[in-house]
Write a protein that holds these residues in place. Structure first.
Motif, mmCIF file in Angstrom:
data_model
loop_
_atom_site.group_PDB
_atom_site.id
_atom_site.type_symbol
_atom_site.label_atom_id
_atom_site.label_comp_id
_atom_site.label_asym_id
_atom_site.label_seq_id
_atom_site.Cartn_x
_atom_site.Cartn_y
_atom_site.Cartn_z
ATOM 1 N N LEU A 464 -7.961 10.416 -13.951
ATOM 2 C CA LEU A 464 -9.234 10.382 -14.651
ATOM 3 C C LEU A 464 -9.024 10.081 -16.136
ATOM 4 N N ARG A 465 -7.993 10.722 -16.703
ATOM 5 C CA ARG A 465 -7.710 10.475 -18.125
ATOM 6 C C ARG A 465 -7.404 8.999 -18.353
ATOM 7 N N ARG A 466 -6.638 8.429 -17.428
ATOM 8 C CA ARG A 466 -6.296 7.016 -17.586
ATOM 9 C C ARG A 466 -7.516 6.134 -17.392
ATOM 10 N N ARG A 467 -8.345 6.497 -16.426
ATOM 11 C CA ARG A 467 -9.523 5.693 -16.155
ATOM 12 C C ARG A 467 -10.472 5.721 -17.347
ATOM 13 N N GLN A 468 -10.521 6.851 -18.018
ATOM 14 C CA GLN A 468 -11.386 6.958 -19.189
ATOM 15 C C GLN A 468 -10.701 6.427 -20.441
ATOM 16 N N GLY A 469 -9.476 5.893 -20.273
ATOM 17 C CA GLY A 469 -8.782 5.275 -21.400
ATOM 18 C C GLY A 469 -8.168 6.277 -22.354
ATOM 19 N N LEU A 470 -8.009 7.524 -21.913
ATOM 20 C CA LEU A 470 -7.455 8.547 -22.805
ATOM 21 C C LEU A 470 -5.931 8.585 -22.750
ATOM 22 N N GLU A 471 -5.361 7.805 -21.826
ATOM 23 C CA GLU A 471 -3.914 7.856 -21.657
ATOM 24 C C GLU A 471 -3.451 6.443 -21.328
ATOM 25 N N PRO A 472 -2.335 5.998 -21.890
ATOM 26 C CA PRO A 472 -1.893 4.622 -21.603
ATOM 27 C C PRO A 472 -1.392 4.489 -20.165
ATOM 28 N N VAL A 473 -1.547 3.284 -19.613
ATOM 29 C CA VAL A 473 -1.081 2.998 -18.257
ATOM 30 C C VAL A 473 0.161 2.113 -18.365
ATOM 31 N N THR A 474 1.313 2.639 -17.943
ATOM 32 C CA THR A 474 2.536 1.848 -18.041
ATOM 33 C C THR A 474 3.291 1.908 -16.717
ATOM 34 N N TYR A 475 4.121 0.913 -16.501
ATOM 35 C CA TYR A 475 4.943 0.875 -15.288
ATOM 36 C C TYR A 475 6.383 0.574 -15.670
ATOM 37 N N PRO A 476 7.349 1.219 -15.057
ATOM 38 C CA PRO A 476 8.741 0.969 -15.393
ATOM 39 C C PRO A 476 9.269 -0.321 -14.783
ATOM 40 N N SER A 477 8.595 -0.861 -13.783
ATOM 41 C CA SER A 477 9.072 -2.110 -13.202
ATOM 42 C C SER A 477 7.929 -2.777 -12.459
ATOM 43 N N GLU A 478 8.121 -4.052 -12.138
ATOM 44 C CA GLU A 478 7.097 -4.784 -11.402
ATOM 45 C C GLU A 478 6.932 -4.214 -9.999
ATOM 46 N N ALA A 479 8.056 -3.774 -9.413
ATOM 47 C CA ALA A 479 7.991 -3.230 -8.056
ATOM 48 C C ALA A 479 7.123 -1.977 -8.036
ATOM 49 N N VAL A 480 7.291 -1.138 -9.032
ATOM 50 C CA VAL A 480 6.504 0.086 -9.104
ATOM 51 C C VAL A 480 5.048 -0.247 -9.418
ATOM 52 N N ARG A 481 4.862 -1.251 -10.268
ATOM 53 C CA ARG A 481 3.497 -1.656 -10.574
ATOM 54 C C ARG A 481 2.748 -2.041 -9.290
#
Lengths: 881, 132
Positions: A464-481
């Motif tokens: 929810l925090r990420r959806r509301q833009g309160l937390e950054p969304v990051t991925y360590p790799s393309e596979a995980v993304r």
């Protein structure tokens, strides 16, 4: 041998043995594992014989010898050869349940074909139906993978059996849909067992079937709840009672039942036991027993009270009898009774095996769950009634094919979801305005994310925090993304954890499923630790940092218990969307369908009607001159549909009476109550029921007149039917609005008049109570008073003793949070109040409002004042939860 | 002190003989193992309802489990039937199914005729009458 005269007995037995040639053997007739269990055994005996311990006398075993005795003790009692013989016999017994195997019926496969081939043919026929413009390469690849695995594990007969049941339901126009992990199968989708489209959703077949798993898959299919019996009887008639039976459910003693039975056996007074049982609420485990006993004035130090407590504790958890599982069927190729005994269930025409679902799982036996789902009934009914007005029938598929409908999602975002599937609960409703679903996949997440535990415990979901833009969304790799992008980097579904283990740590799909299974159970049993090194090394090898690997492991541990299969969420989200669509575009038909499908869902008939009225649906009262048995649609002058309540809404009115009323209306409707009573042959009590419900008003004016007229009417024998009795009617004062509303509630459980709280409002205002609508205008932290009819009490097992109460007033709903200390302090008000007053602090987050209680009050007495001056006062029970 | 005799308990009810058996299967298995029994038979009255649980805990504790049932025949005879192999297990299951099928929920009826049915490879313990 357990007592006196054993030597004489032994001599006699030796003589017989010599005469018959049968060997003698020692055997303990063991009833308990240790001697100290004797008091429990005696108590059970008294319960079985429906008597008290004091009166049981000789029925009780004379001593405590029937336990597992030490070999030294046995050696003192039995001659050596009798003991040695036990071992000879034991050695001859060479059977283990591990060797049990069973097969699903073979007859569904046409002669000359293998099951594998037939399954393949049906699957491809299904694909042609599902994808008339061609099946994508991706789906075809998935299908081949599944068919291979199903064939390798020899599950074809199982899948074909389920397919046959679903085919029957379709042919009978019974709506059905698979749920659970089967929705991870493209084959199941092609066969019409499940509805989640593999072309639109990522699927992980291994969540359903895997090579490594030593346990079989379950296929759970929901059917319309009012027609599931047809499906069950189809299974029985197709395979016969010797080849099909329901799984059992073991009913065990719980605190309350143990208290009653043990208490009676100890000779406690019934009235006292009733009082004790009442003071236990459904959420009290056995730990509450001492408090309840003390509250009821029992001194725990007194011997007999202490014994009661001890025995209850011992007996809680003991199996009491076998009941039937909600719908789990075992169907076999050969006689099922040679695999597991079958016995009669309490319900006629039902038989159950002696094992429950855990037993079946432990032995690797497959079952088909034939489940009942009220929403499917409601959807089918809505589709049917809407289709009669259309050129071509409306189906679920057609609604889904239109794609995401903006207006429907706007309604969902407002939490305007009373009556729809799944997202109508209080917890879901508080999440909707925060999550703001705008496409189908958001609903899949919404269904999964609102679970008991972390969220209701006050924690805000990281998603929810990420959806509301309160937390950054990051991925360590393309596979995980690729695995986590659909949930903004936060694993929400079991399938995602499995996929993570596969792509980031090199697990095989089957191993990943084992990880998933350990995850679900690790808090109880442990067993996740040994995956830790494997996950860590796997991820380090693939270039992830140790920090990230640890973080993933922690996430797996953290959400293990609450993780939800994506496939299951998606199946439920389909129903949530379709029901929302129907609520938005066909509110009248949807309301009628919901009312005709009761009991189901979260809300009472009254709440559903009020909600529909707030959305402009006209709801017309039950009326003997126009109503059918069920609720129906009528057209209004402006072309819109109105709902006519059916006679089924009148409490206690038999269906047969209602049908006579309906049939008797043609060719000519009724002129008077007298006419109705004679032609439809209605007895006095049913007439009173109709009068009480206001269904005679078309014939008699107001309710009190109807009562009077009904009271003077008798159903006549056939000969006199055409000879009306004339009697003048005195003018009676019409009942007050309060009396009308109270009568409505008692008779039909709902009122089309004003809400009872609207009538009480002047008094509530004097008491400084605000309405649900007022609350929306107040600010966070305000101290307020409010009151409403209690519609729901919930105590999530994971929310540390908090109780949630929903109150209803004439303007809407109030969500009350009651912390555990107040629960203990005001238990009586909390459990007893039908009209509850709450004083407390307003808590708001965006559109989500809670009232955190400081003090509760029971104002149920006010409801009684509504119907004062009614001659015979009947207790007033609105729909309390 | 003489060596303890070997012993296997062949007649034991768990609490799946409702309101008679006073111990959970697990308690029985653990106790039998601790006492050094060679094997334990779970012989609930006309029922296999508790055998899967017993099977699980017996495997966990490394105790040999025997499956059987105690049956009260209508003419007063009381027996314990023990399964020696898959076939006899099936015979006993079928006997229980017949006996339960002709009675209301929770009850059963076994006649002498039932004992004439195929019970190949079943071992039968005739239980002593209390008064010889």
């Amino acid at each position: 041998m357990h007592g006196a005269n054993d030597n004489a007995l032994l001599d006699a037995l030796r003589e017989r043995s010599a005469a018959s040639g049968l060997p003698l053997v020692a055997a303990g007739d063991v009833h308990m594992h240790v001697r100290s269990r004797k008091p429990s055994q005696d108590t059970l005996t008294a319960i079985r014989l429906n008597t008290t311990l004091a009166a049981a006398g000789h029925a009780l075993q004379p001593n405590a010898e029937r336990h597992l005795r030490s070999r030294a003790a046995l050696a003192r009692i039995y001659p050596p050869e009798l003991l040695a013989e036990t071992q000879c016999i034991a050695d001859r017994c060479d059977f283990s349940l591990d060797v049990l195997r069973y097969e699903y019926p073979h007859e569904l496969t046409p002669p000359g074909k293998t099951a594998a081939l037939y399954l393949r043919e049906l699957t491809f026929e299904g694909l042609a139906r599902r994808y008339p413009h061609g099946t994508s390469a991706h789906v075809l690849q998935q299908i081949e993978h599944e068919l291979l695995l199903l064939s390798e594990l020899q599950y074809e007969h199982f899948v074909l059996t389920v397919y046959d049941v679903v085919k029957f339901a379709r042919a009978q126009n019974i709506l059905c849909q698979g749920r659970g992990s089967a929705a991870n199968s493209a084959v199941c989708y092609a066969l019409g067992i499940t509805e989640v489209d593999p072309a639109r959703m990522s699927m992980l077949f291994e969540r359903f079937v895997s090579r490594e798993r030593d346990e079989p898959p379950d296929i759970d299919v929901d059917f319309e709840h009012q027609r599931r019996e047809e499906v069950i009887q189809y299974i029985y008639s197709k395979y016969g009672r010797d080849r099909a039976a329901l799984a059992a459910t073991v009913i065990t003693y719980r605190s309350k039942s143990a208290l009653r039975d043990v208490g009676r056996a100890l000779g406690f007074d019934n009235a006292l036991l009733d009082r004790l049982a009442r003071s236990m609420s459904w959420w009290d485990g056995r730990k509450a027993i001492p408090e309840c006993m003390q509250e009821a004035g029992l001194n725990l130090q007194a011997g007999i009270n202490k014994l009661l407590f001890l025995l209850i504790n011992l007996i809680v958890g003991f199996p009491r009898h076998l009941s039937q599982h909600v719908g789990g069927f075992i169907i076999s190729q050969g006689p099922l009774g040679r695999l597991v005994p079958i016995e009669n269930a309490a319900m006629p025409e039902r038989s159950v095996i002696q094992w429950d679902k855990d037993d079946l799982e432990a032995l690797g036996l497959l079952k088909v769950d034939v489940l009942a789902l009220g929403m499917l009934t409601a959807i089918r009914r809505t589709l049917n009634s809407v289709s009669t007005l259309r050129v071509s029938p409306l189906t679920m598929q057609k609604i889904l094919d239109r794609g995401d409908d903006k207006a429907v999602y706007e309604m969902i975002q407002r939490a305007d979801t009373i009556g729809v599937f799944q997202i109508e609960s209080r917890a879901q409703m508080t999440m909707l305005p925060r999550l703001r679903p705008e496409k189908f996949y958001d609903l899949v997440i919404e269904v999964a994310i609102v679970r008991p535990g972390p969220i209701q415990g006050g924690m805000v979901h990281p998603y929810l925090r990420r959806r509301q833009g309160l937390e950054p969304v990051t991925y360590p790799s393309e596979a995980v993304r690729a695995v986590l992008e659909r949930t903004l980097g936060v694993p929400i579904f079991q399938e995602q954890v499995m996929q993570l283990a596969i792509v980031a740590a090199g697990f095989t799909p089957g191993e990943a499923d084992q990880l998933r299974r350990s995850m679900a159970a690790w808090k109880k049993k442990g067993g996740l630790e040994h995956f830790h090194p494997r996950l860590l090394s796997g991820m380090l090898e693939r270039g992830y940092t140790r920090e990230f690997a640890e973080q993933i492991y922690q996430q797996i541990c953290g959400f293990g218990e609450y993780g939800f299969p994506e496939s299951h969420s998606a199946s439920f989200a389909l129903l949530a969307y379709v029901s929302s669509w129907l609520k938005h575009y066909e509110p009248a038909a949807f309301l009628a369908a919901l009312l005709n499908s009761q009991p189901m869902g979260f809300y009472s008939a009254s709440q559903l009607v009020q909600d529909a009225q707030r959305h402009g649906v006209e709801v017309r009262a039950a009326d003997v001159t126009v109503s059918d048995w069920e609720c129906t649609l009528e057209s209004r002058d402006d072309g819109a549909a109105a709902v006519r309540l059916g006679l089924c809404m009148i409490r206690g009115l038999p269906e047969a009476t209602a049908l006579r009323i309906v049939c008797g209306r043609s060719p000519k409707s009724y002129d008077t109550i007298d006419d109705l009573a004679r032609r439809a042959i209605i007895n006095q009590s049913d007439l009173q029921r109709l009068a009480h419900a206001g269904a005679l008003e078309a014939l008699a004016g107001h309710r009190r007149n109807a009562h009077w007229l009904a009271a003077g009417t008798q159903a006549q024998p056939q000969l006199l039917q055409d000879a009306p009795i004339y009697e003048s009617t005195p003018q009676l004062p019409s009942p007050t609005e309060g009396q009308d509303i109270a009568a409505d509630y008692m008779s039909t459980g709902l009122t089309l008049g004003r809400h009872p709280l609207a009538l009480l409002r002047p008094r509530l205002k004097r008491m400084k109570m605000v309405t649900a609508a007022d609350l929306a205008m107040l600010t966070d932290g305000d101290y307020v008073r409010a009151a409403g009819i209690v519609t729901c009490r919930q105590r999530p097992g994971t929310a540390s003793g908090v109780v949630f109460v929903t109150l209803e007033d004439e303007t809407g709903y109030i969500n009350v949070v009651i912390w555990s200390h107040l629960v203990e302090k005001q238990r009586r008000e909390l459990l007893g109040a039908r009209l509850m007053g709450v004083e407390g602090k307003l808590q708001r987050e965006g559109e989500v409002i809670h009232l955190v209680a400081r003090r509760l009050a029971d104002h149920s007495g006010l409801l009684l004042t509504l119907q004062k001056s009614e001659r015979d006062v009947i207790p007033f029970h609105p729909h309390t939860g | 002190m003489p060596a303890l005799p070997t012993y296997s308990e062949l007649h034991c009810l768990s609490n799946f003989t409702f309101l008679r058996g006073a111990s959970h299967a697990e308690e029985l298995v653990v106790r039998a193992k601790a006492l050094g029994y060679g094997a334990l038979a779970i012989t609930d009255e006309c029922s296999f309802a508790g055998v899967v649980r017993a099977h699980g805990v017996a495997r966990q504790h490394g105790l040999k489990l025997i499956i059987g049932t105690e049956i009260q025949v209508e003419d007063g005879l009381k027996l314990v039937l023990l399964a020696t192999n898959r076939e006899s297990y099936g015979h006993i299951a079928a006997l229980i199914t017949r006996a339960r099928g002709r009675a209301a929920k929770g009850r059963y009826r076994v006649t002498m005729d039932d004992l004439e049915q195929n019970l190949d490879h079943c071992l039968v313990l005739l239980l002593q009458d209390r008064a010889p």
